[in-house]
Design an enzyme around this catalytic site. Sequence first.
Site, PDB file in Angstrom:
ATOM      1  N   ALA A   1      -4.541  -0.697  35.999  1.00  0.00           N
ATOM      2  CA  ALA A   1      -3.094  -0.865  36.201  1.00  0.00           C
ATOM      3  C   ALA A   1      -2.314   0.151  35.373  1.00  0.00           C
ATOM      4  CB  ALA A   1      -2.679  -2.285  35.831  1.00  0.00           C
ATOM      5  N   LYS A   2      -2.764   0.383  34.134  1.00  0.00           N
ATOM      6  CA  LYS A   2      -2.061   1.338  33.277  1.00  0.00           C
ATOM      7  C   LYS A   2      -2.154   2.757  33.829  1.00  0.00           C
ATOM      8  CE  LYS A   2       0.178   3.131  29.883  1.00  0.00           C
ATOM      9  NZ  LYS A   2      -0.250   3.192  28.492  1.00  0.00           N
ATOM     10  N   LEU A   3      -3.309   3.143  34.345  1.00  0.00           N
ATOM     11  CA  LEU A   3      -3.453   4.481  34.923  1.00  0.00           C
ATOM     12  C   LEU A   3      -2.559   4.638  36.148  1.00  0.00           C
ATOM     13  CD1 LEU A   3      -7.301   5.094  34.580  1.00  0.00           C
ATOM     14  CD2 LEU A   3      -5.454   5.899  33.078  1.00  0.00           C
TER      15      LEU A   3
ATOM     16  N   THR B   1      -4.926   3.269  25.986  1.00  0.00           N
ATOM     17  CA  THR B   1      -5.034   3.729  27.371  1.00  0.00           C
ATOM     18  C   THR B   1      -6.337   4.510  27.496  1.00  0.00           C
ATOM     19  OG1 THR B   1      -2.630   3.853  27.609  1.00  0.00           O
ATOM     20  CG2 THR B   1      -3.958   5.081  29.201  1.00  0.00           C
TER      21      THR B   1
END
Length: 283
Positions: A172-174, A98
């Site tokens: 998208a992960k954030l 991440t």
Amino acid sequence: MNMTRIGWIGLGNMGIPMAEQLLNAGYPVVVYNRSKAKEAALKNLGAGIAPSPRALLEETDVVIIMVSDDKAIQDIFDGEDGLLSAKTSNKILINMSTVSPKISKEMAERCKSVGSFYLDAPVSGSVKQAETGQLVIMVGGEEQVFQKVKPILDKLGKMTLLVGLNGAGNTAKLAINSLLALYAQGLAETVIFANKNGIETSDLLNLINNAALGNIFTKIKGEAIISDNYKAAFALKHIVKDLSLARDEGISSPLAKTAFDTFKSAEQTYGESDIIAIIKALD
């Protein structure tokens, strides 16, 4: 046996069980980790050991990276005997960490300049999902490259989705981890309010988990609250890092601002504890 040779960098809480999934699936795996003691566990399962990121890349086809932050990525690519010092081409590098979309875009261009390929592919899920191959994987990069490695990623997760070009997986992960922070703080505040008004935590969580609000997160973290177990599956310090990255990308909503302030103020005391230890900081 699967013939694609996989290199793995980063043997933390997530990296070890994820690499084990690939070994169990029959892939030849070579690992590199700064802490050499952690390499031993994988060696016992049949993994090879590389002395440096450069050596790892030179003897594998696909390298997967699972480390903590942008600085670690910079060190792995640009450090002494880093990935970009290897005299190779046509390799695929998959960054499952991440990190910021910015560094993924930078490393994708630099990999392209030496004839290799880069995907950002962070995951949603924690240690339990890593151990059972049930992660959700969001990928940024070229479709053709993604399709080549999708069978590998499918061994690690229950869902693998290409969401855009390089950097899109990180974005998208954030977004997902911003929601994770809101869930954690919301659950903590709800439990504290109920407790102060005479409702037992176990009763409250039984109600939540059997109502429309119930989800895996509230079940797992609710059990952690009840058992007073704050050993980090996802350390609170990491959500501070992720919320900071999201702010850098432009998130500025009222809830996101509040969550960042709350977790940042708790980091010094509870940074090494699990994210749900935010309840201790709020209570």
